[in-house]
Scaffold this motif. Structure first.
Motif, PDB file in Angstrom:
ATOM      1  N   THR A 187      10.888  -5.865  -2.415  1.00 12.97           N
ATOM      2  CA  THR A 187       9.854  -5.093  -1.803  1.00 12.97           C
ATOM      3  C   THR A 187       9.685  -3.648  -1.350  1.00 12.97           C
ATOM      4  O   THR A 187       9.961  -2.905  -1.739  1.00 12.97           O
ATOM      5  CB  THR A 187       8.451  -5.744  -2.110  1.00 12.97           C
ATOM      6  N   ALA A 188       9.974  -4.147   0.509  1.00  6.71           N
ATOM      7  CA  ALA A 188       9.858  -3.053   1.240  1.00  6.71           C
ATOM      8  C   ALA A 188      11.314  -2.091   0.908  1.00  6.71           C
ATOM      9  O   ALA A 188      11.100  -0.607   0.693  1.00  6.71           O
ATOM     10  CB  ALA A 188       9.880  -3.402   2.660  1.00  6.71           C
ATOM     11  N   ILE A 189      12.635  -2.797   0.648  1.00  5.85           N
ATOM     12  CA  ILE A 189      13.161  -1.482   0.001  1.00  5.85           C
ATOM     13  C   ILE A 189      13.062  -0.755  -1.069  1.00  5.85           C
ATOM     14  O   ILE A 189      12.932   0.777  -1.028  1.00  5.85           O
ATOM     15  CB  ILE A 189      14.727  -2.194   0.028  1.00  5.85           C
ATOM     16  N   VAL A 190      12.642  -1.147  -1.961  1.00  5.05           N
ATOM     17  CA  VAL A 190      11.951  -0.701  -3.374  1.00  5.05           C
ATOM     18  C   VAL A 190      10.697   0.441  -2.746  1.00  5.05           C
ATOM     19  O   VAL A 190      10.988   2.063  -3.378  1.00  5.05           O
ATOM     20  CB  VAL A 190      12.299  -1.332  -4.697  1.00  5.05           C
ATOM     21  N   ILE A 191       9.623   0.523  -1.980  1.00  6.65           N
ATOM     22  CA  ILE A 191       8.883   1.554  -1.130  1.00  6.65           C
ATOM     23  C   ILE A 191       9.811   2.476  -0.595  1.00  6.65           C
ATOM     24  O   ILE A 191       9.373   3.019  -0.413  1.00  6.65           O
ATOM     25  CB  ILE A 191       7.708   0.575  -0.563  1.00  6.65           C
ATOM     26  N   TYR A 192      10.395   1.787   0.528  1.00  2.00           N
ATOM     27  CA  TYR A 192      11.077   2.894   0.603  1.00  2.00           C
ATOM     28  C   TYR A 192      11.618   4.224   0.389  1.00  2.00           C
ATOM     29  O   TYR A 192      11.811   5.485   0.783  1.00  2.00           O
ATOM     30  CB  TYR A 192      11.982   2.255   2.149  1.00  2.00           C
ATOM     31  N   ALA A 193      12.163   3.931  -0.947  1.00  2.00           N
ATOM     32  CA  ALA A 193      13.229   4.500  -1.821  1.00  2.00           C
ATOM     33  C   ALA A 193      12.205   5.586  -2.558  1.00  2.00           C
ATOM     34  O   ALA A 193      12.130   6.629  -2.218  1.00  2.00           O
ATOM     35  CB  ALA A 193      13.966   4.172  -2.573  1.00  2.00           C
ATOM     36  N   VAL A 194      11.022   5.060  -3.283  1.00  2.00           N
ATOM     37  CA  VAL A 194      10.546   5.735  -3.850  1.00  2.00           C
ATOM     38  C   VAL A 194       9.486   6.802  -2.562  1.00  2.00           C
ATOM     39  O   VAL A 194       8.952   7.683  -3.206  1.00  2.00           O
ATOM     40  CB  VAL A 194       9.029   4.384  -4.250  1.00  2.00           C
ATOM     41  N   ASP A 195       9.032   6.274  -1.635  1.00  2.00           N
ATOM     42  CA  ASP A 195       8.548   7.138  -1.130  1.00  2.00           C
ATOM     43  C   ASP A 195       8.709   7.993  -0.343  1.00  2.00           C
ATOM     44  O   ASP A 195       8.465   9.007   0.149  1.00  2.00           O
ATOM     45  CB  ASP A 195       8.223   5.918   0.641  1.00  2.00           C
ATOM     46  N   LEU A 196      10.580   8.340  -0.388  1.00  2.00           N
ATOM     47  CA  LEU A 196      11.017   9.502  -0.664  1.00  2.00           C
ATOM     48  C   LEU A 196      10.918   9.933  -1.478  1.00  2.00           C
ATOM     49  O   LEU A 196      10.925  11.921  -0.917  1.00  2.00           O
ATOM     50  CB  LEU A 196      12.864   9.092  -0.446  1.00  2.00           C
ATOM     51  N   PHE A 197       9.849  10.124  -2.835  1.00  2.00           N
ATOM     52  CA  PHE A 197       9.860  11.047  -3.669  1.00  2.00           C
ATOM     53  C   PHE A 197       8.266  10.601  -3.794  1.00  2.00           C
ATOM     54  O   PHE A 197       7.852  12.115  -4.468  1.00  2.00           O
ATOM     55  CB  PHE A 197      10.193  10.554  -4.805  1.00  2.00           C
ATOM     56  N   GLU A 198       7.549   9.756  -3.731  1.00  2.00           N
ATOM     57  CA  GLU A 198       6.312   9.942  -3.625  1.00  2.00           C
ATOM     58  C   GLU A 198       5.711   9.231  -2.628  1.00  2.00           C
ATOM     59  O   GLU A 198       5.928   8.017  -2.305  1.00  2.00           O
ATOM     60  CB  GLU A 198       5.280   9.360  -4.890  1.00  2.00           C
ATOM     61  N   PRO A 199       4.840   9.810  -0.839  1.00  2.00           N
ATOM     62  CA  PRO A 199       3.941   9.291  -0.713  1.00  2.00           C
ATOM     63  C   PRO A 199       4.057   7.895  -0.436  1.00  2.00           C
ATOM     64  O   PRO A 199       2.440   8.060  -1.566  1.00  2.00           O
ATOM     65  CB  PRO A 199       3.461  10.024   0.192  1.00  2.00           C
ATOM     66  N   VAL A 200       3.673   6.794   0.120  1.00  2.00           N
ATOM     67  CA  VAL A 200       3.054   5.680   0.165  1.00  2.00           C
ATOM     68  C   VAL A 200       2.585   5.025   1.086  1.00  2.00           C
ATOM     69  O   VAL A 200       2.902   5.481   2.314  1.00  2.00           O
ATOM     70  CB  VAL A 200       4.124   4.396  -0.064  1.00  2.00           C
ATOM     71  N   SER A 201       1.147   4.979   0.991  1.00  2.00           N
ATOM     72  CA  SER A 201       0.980   4.483   2.544  1.00  2.00           C
ATOM     73  C   SER A 201       0.844   3.436   3.254  1.00  2.00           C
ATOM     74  O   SER A 201       1.026   2.655   2.027  1.00  2.00           O
ATOM     75  CB  SER A 201      -1.804   4.945   2.381  1.00  2.00           C
ATOM     76  N   GLY A 202       0.497   3.200   4.252  1.00  2.00           N
ATOM     77  CA  GLY A 202       0.366   2.092   4.773  1.00  2.00           C
ATOM     78  C   GLY A 202       0.134   0.733   4.252  1.00  2.00           C
ATOM     79  O   GLY A 202       0.498  -0.362   4.390  1.00  2.00           O
ATOM     80  N   ARG A 203      -1.118   1.064   4.776  1.00  2.00           N
ATOM     81  CA  ARG A 203      -1.881   0.657   3.824  1.00  2.00           C
ATOM     82  C   ARG A 203      -1.646  -0.273   2.172  1.00  2.00           C
ATOM     83  O   ARG A 203      -1.535  -1.368   1.868  1.00  2.00           O
ATOM     84  CB  ARG A 203      -3.948   0.499   3.969  1.00  2.00           C
ATOM     85  N   ASP A 204      -1.077   0.743   1.927  1.00  2.00           N
ATOM     86  CA  ASP A 204      -0.621   0.092  -0.238  1.00  2.00           C
ATOM     87  C   ASP A 204       0.965  -0.268   0.081  1.00  2.00           C
ATOM     88  O   ASP A 204       1.530  -1.908  -0.505  1.00  2.00           O
ATOM     89  CB  ASP A 204      -0.110   1.332  -0.685  1.00  2.00           C
ATOM     90  N   THR A 205       1.652  -0.200   1.116  1.00  2.00           N
ATOM     91  CA  THR A 205       2.423  -0.726   1.192  1.00  2.00           C
ATOM     92  C   THR A 205       2.760  -2.331   1.428  1.00  2.00           C
ATOM     93  O   THR A 205       3.132  -3.432   1.102  1.00  2.00           O
ATOM     94  CB  THR A 205       3.537  -0.292   3.076  1.00  2.00           C
ATOM     95  N   VAL A 206       1.983  -2.588   3.078  1.00  2.00           N
ATOM     96  CA  VAL A 206       1.833  -3.969   3.703  1.00  2.00           C
ATOM     97  C   VAL A 206       0.758  -4.391   2.036  1.00  2.00           C
ATOM     98  O   VAL A 206       1.101  -5.574   1.927  1.00  2.00           O
ATOM     99  CB  VAL A 206       0.255  -3.743   4.735  1.00  2.00           C
ATOM    100  N   HIS A 207      -0.067  -4.092   1.069  1.00  2.00           N
ATOM    101  CA  HIS A 207      -0.821  -5.062   0.104  1.00  2.00           C
ATOM    102  C   HIS A 207       0.768  -5.418  -1.311  1.00  2.00           C
ATOM    103  O   HIS A 207       0.363  -6.578  -1.156  1.00  2.00           O
ATOM    104  CB  HIS A 207      -1.648  -3.708  -0.445  1.00  2.00           C
ATOM    105  N   ILE A 208       1.375  -3.950  -1.406  1.00  2.47           N
ATOM    106  CA  ILE A 208       2.124  -4.665  -2.101  1.00  2.47           C
ATOM    107  C   ILE A 208       3.441  -5.488  -1.389  1.00  2.47           C
ATOM    108  O   ILE A 208       3.574  -6.868  -2.365  1.00  2.47           O
ATOM    109  CB  ILE A 208       3.516  -3.572  -2.357  1.00  2.47           C
ATOM    110  N   ILE A 209       3.651  -5.374  -0.670  1.00  2.00           N
ATOM    111  CA  ILE A 209       4.978  -6.491   0.351  1.00  2.00           C
ATOM    112  C   ILE A 209       4.504  -8.191   0.133  1.00  2.00           C
ATOM    113  O   ILE A 209       4.920  -8.551  -0.215  1.00  2.00           O
ATOM    114  CB  ILE A 209       5.464  -5.906   1.257  1.00  2.00           C
ATOM    115  N   LEU A 210       2.886  -8.070   0.953  1.00  2.00           N
ATOM    116  CA  LEU A 210       2.030  -9.312   1.400  1.00  2.00           C
ATOM    117  C   LEU A 210       2.092  -9.678  -0.568  1.00  2.00           C
ATOM    118  O   LEU A 210       2.660 -11.481  -0.719  1.00  2.00           O
ATOM    119  CB  LEU A 210       1.442  -9.114   1.936  1.00  2.00           C
ATOM    120  N   THR A 211       1.464  -8.757  -0.944  1.00  2.00           N
ATOM    121  CA  THR A 211       1.033  -9.921  -2.631  1.00  2.00           C
ATOM    122  C   THR A 211       2.987 -10.462  -3.481  1.00  2.00           C
ATOM    123  O   THR A 211       2.857 -11.311  -3.487  1.00  2.00           O
ATOM    124  CB  THR A 211       0.314  -8.181  -3.623  1.00  2.00           C
TER     125      THR A 211
END
Lengths: 68, 148
Positions: free
Chosen positions: B103-127
């Motif tokens: 999930t972290a790798i996917v978010i990192y890749a997505v963030d290159l095109f569309e910024p993802v906030s720190g809070r959302d990143t933590v939320h998604i990875i933990l979930t």
């Protein structure tokens, strides 16, 4: 070919007329654990293997062996 | 006739597998609801949703880590955490770890095109980590119980 720990738990348990639940109670685990060990789904620790051997009065190496 | 500790543990073990499965589905549904109305994040409703997610996350993690049945006797709890259960829990944690990494790798890749906030990143990875760990544990427990 991968190695696996085979066992004759069911046979020895049957010889003593014990159910899975009764054997589980003797060694302090749940029936689920006895069942998964018998079916080869779960490889028990050395501690549990020895407890099972003691409960069934069988040497541990007769209860468990490596199958190649 | 009174139930023995083994019988109680057997019964609770089945109940736990079912409850964990249902709770995980509720947990995932809750996240779907949260992310479908993200504009609410700064509002009272948003704060409530975040608090609900946090509380449920902690409860699920505590249940997974300890095996639950906190009000039962030490003997019943020990049986509820016997070798097979500990192995299933370990497998759940391993799968949860991998889910978090992927999930972290996917978010990192997505963030290159569309910024993802720190809070959302933590939320998604933990979930994802909790959900995968719980589903793995519940599935293995249900499978072992079904065959018993």
């Amino acid at each position: 070919m991968p190695e696996r720990l085979a066992n004759s738990l069911k046979d020895h348990r049957g010889q003593l007329g014990l159910t899975q639940a009764e054997l589980a109670e003797r060694v302090g685990v749940t029936r689920k654990t006895i069942n998964t060990v018998e079916n080869g789904v779960f490889t028990p620790s050395a501690l549990l293997a020895i407890k099972l051997a003691e409960a069934l009065s069988v040497p541990v190496e007769k209860l468990f062996w490596i199958e190649r | 006739m009174a139930e023995t500790s083994n019988q109680i543990a057997e019964r609770l073990s089945g109940k736990r597998a079912r409850v964990l499965f249902v709770l995980t589905i509720v947990f995932l549904s809750q996240q779907a609801s949260y992310f479908s109305s993200r504009h609410d994040a700064a509002s009272a409703v948003g704060h409530f949703k975040i608090a609900a997610w946090l509380v449920l996350s902690i409860v699920l993690l505590a249940m997974l880590a300890t095996g639950g049945a906190w009000l039962r006797s030490a003997e019943v709890r020990a049986l509820l955490n016997d070798e097979t259960t500990r192995e299933h829990r370990k497998t759940g944690f391993v799968n949860g770890f991998w889910a978090a990494c992927v999930t972290a790798i996917v978010i990192y890749a997505v963030d290159l095109f569309e910024p993802v906030s720190g809070r959302d990143t933590v939320h998604i990875i933990l979930t994802m980590a909790i959900a995968v760990a719980m589903l793995t544990f519940a599935r293995l427990e249900r499978h072992a119980l079904r065959d018993a």
